[in-house]
Motif scaffolding. Sequence first.
Motif, PDB file in Angstrom:
ATOM      1  N   LYS A 174      34.226  28.159  21.148  1.00  0.00           N
ATOM      2  CA  LYS A 174      34.400  26.718  21.259  1.00  0.00           C
ATOM      3  C   LYS A 174      35.473  26.263  20.268  1.00  0.00           C
ATOM      4  O   LYS A 174      35.572  26.831  19.179  1.00  0.00           O
ATOM      5  N   PRO A 175      36.242  25.236  20.590  1.00  0.00           N
ATOM      6  CA  PRO A 175      36.264  24.535  21.880  1.00  0.00           C
ATOM      7  C   PRO A 175      36.970  25.390  22.937  1.00  0.00           C
ATOM      8  O   PRO A 175      37.962  26.057  22.643  1.00  0.00           O
ATOM      9  N   PHE A 176      36.452  25.399  24.145  1.00  0.00           N
ATOM     10  CA  PHE A 176      37.015  26.221  25.201  1.00  0.00           C
ATOM     11  C   PHE A 176      37.711  25.348  26.233  1.00  0.00           C
ATOM     12  O   PHE A 176      37.480  24.135  26.317  1.00  0.00           O
ATOM     13  N   ASP A 177      38.558  25.997  27.025  1.00  0.00           N
ATOM     14  CA  ASP A 177      39.275  25.305  28.092  1.00  0.00           C
ATOM     15  C   ASP A 177      38.289  25.062  29.251  1.00  0.00           C
ATOM     16  O   ASP A 177      37.779  26.013  29.828  1.00  0.00           O
ATOM     17  N   PRO A 178      38.033  23.813  29.604  1.00  0.00           N
ATOM     18  CA  PRO A 178      37.075  23.529  30.689  1.00  0.00           C
ATOM     19  C   PRO A 178      37.445  24.193  31.998  1.00  0.00           C
ATOM     20  O   PRO A 178      36.571  24.655  32.743  1.00  0.00           O
ATOM     21  N   TRP A 179      38.746  24.258  32.310  1.00  0.00           N
ATOM     22  CA  TRP A 179      39.182  24.863  33.568  1.00  0.00           C
ATOM     23  C   TRP A 179      38.881  26.355  33.587  1.00  0.00           C
ATOM     24  O   TRP A 179      38.453  26.908  34.603  1.00  0.00           O
ATOM     25  N   VAL A 180      39.097  27.018  32.455  1.00  0.00           N
ATOM     26  CA  VAL A 180      38.844  28.459  32.371  1.00  0.00           C
ATOM     27  C   VAL A 180      37.352  28.742  32.509  1.00  0.00           C
ATOM     28  O   VAL A 180      36.944  29.640  33.256  1.00  0.00           O
ATOM     29  N   LEU A 181      36.536  27.972  31.801  1.00  0.00           N
ATOM     30  CA  LEU A 181      35.087  28.186  31.880  1.00  0.00           C
ATOM     31  C   LEU A 181      34.585  27.960  33.297  1.00  0.00           C
ATOM     32  O   LEU A 181      33.797  28.756  33.820  1.00  0.00           O
ATOM     33  N   ARG A 182      35.049  26.890  33.927  1.00  0.00           N
ATOM     34  CA  ARG A 182      34.607  26.594  35.290  1.00  0.00           C
ATOM     35  C   ARG A 182      35.029  27.707  36.250  1.00  0.00           C
ATOM     36  O   ARG A 182      34.269  28.093  37.151  1.00  0.00           O
ATOM     37  N   ALA A 183      36.236  28.244  36.073  1.00  0.00           N
ATOM     38  CA  ALA A 183      36.711  29.323  36.946  1.00  0.00           C
ATOM     39  C   ALA A 183      35.869  30.585  36.768  1.00  0.00           C
ATOM     40  O   ALA A 183      35.526  31.262  37.743  1.00  0.00           O
ATOM     41  N   LYS A 184      35.523  30.914  35.523  1.00  0.00           N
ATOM     42  CA  LYS A 184      34.715  32.106  35.261  1.00  0.00           C
ATOM     43  C   LYS A 184      33.322  31.971  35.879  1.00  0.00           C
ATOM     44  O   LYS A 184      32.810  32.901  36.511  1.00  0.00           O
ATOM     45  N   VAL A 185      32.713  30.814  35.699  1.00  0.00           N
ATOM     46  CA  VAL A 185      31.377  30.582  36.257  1.00  0.00           C
ATOM     47  C   VAL A 185      31.429  30.625  37.779  1.00  0.00           C
ATOM     48  O   VAL A 185      30.536  31.165  38.436  1.00  0.00           O
ATOM     49  N   SER A 186      32.501  30.074  38.351  1.00  0.00           N
ATOM     50  CA  SER A 186      32.646  30.041  39.806  1.00  0.00           C
ATOM     51  C   SER A 186      32.651  31.442  40.404  1.00  0.00           C
ATOM     52  O   SER A 186      32.080  31.676  41.482  1.00  0.00           O
ATOM     53  N   VAL A 187      33.267  32.400  39.730  1.00  0.00           N
ATOM     54  CA  VAL A 187      33.304  33.781  40.213  1.00  0.00           C
ATOM     55  C   VAL A 187      31.893  34.349  40.327  1.00  0.00           C
ATOM     56  O   VAL A 187      31.530  34.970  41.338  1.00  0.00           O
TER      57      VAL A 187
END
Length: 230
Positions: free
Chosen positions: A108-121
């Motif tokens: 943290k703090p993390f990039d929201p777009w990166v986290l969302r992409a990882k979770v989406s996979v």
Amino acid sequence: MVQKAKILLVDDRPENLLALEAILSALDQTLVRASSGEEALKALLTDDFAVILLDVQMPGMDGFETAAHIKRRERTRDIPIIFLTAINHGPHHTFRGYAAGAVDYISKPFDPWVLRAKVSVFVDLYMKNVQLREQASLLRVQLEGNGGRQTEPSEDGGEAPGLLVELSARLAAVEEQAEALTKQLGDSADAATAATATHLERKLAGLRRALDALEPGTDGDPSPQVPSQN
């Protein structure tokens, strides 16, 4: 109704949970909160989750200990865990996270777009596995009833197993989606994600072999084993 995947968010700070919900709400999945390791383990007793976002620094049972309990349970050991931490203690700290069973380790703090992409996979992989289990369950029911064969006229005037035709079509759709997901991952996937995708492909191949063995005129055991759900 399309089934939604459940994502477990574990953090002792309510503001962090709120931030995670804001980031992941665009995925349109079911987000479940847990404010401690103990609460997370309780949620895992009754629900299936596609992925767990687990804070490392928590009072009482920390993220590492929580992950160890998750990985010891047969029901939950294969659920992907993404560790979230506000403190970077160096390579040793990161290695401890991977040793505890994490598929990723994000500071943290993390990039929201990166986290969302990882979770989406991981949500996509979970949904493919759900579809595969449904196809296997349908095949098992058919095999256990009426000798495993319901027939309908084929184009050449003979008989073909109607339910098998439908199952084969549904499986083909899942295979196509799984192939597209593998291409999407490409060479950028980490080892754990790639291993999960490979496991899915093996289960798809096993179900395809079982279906092929039931086709009329196929030699071999007339009652093939349905692929394991694990």
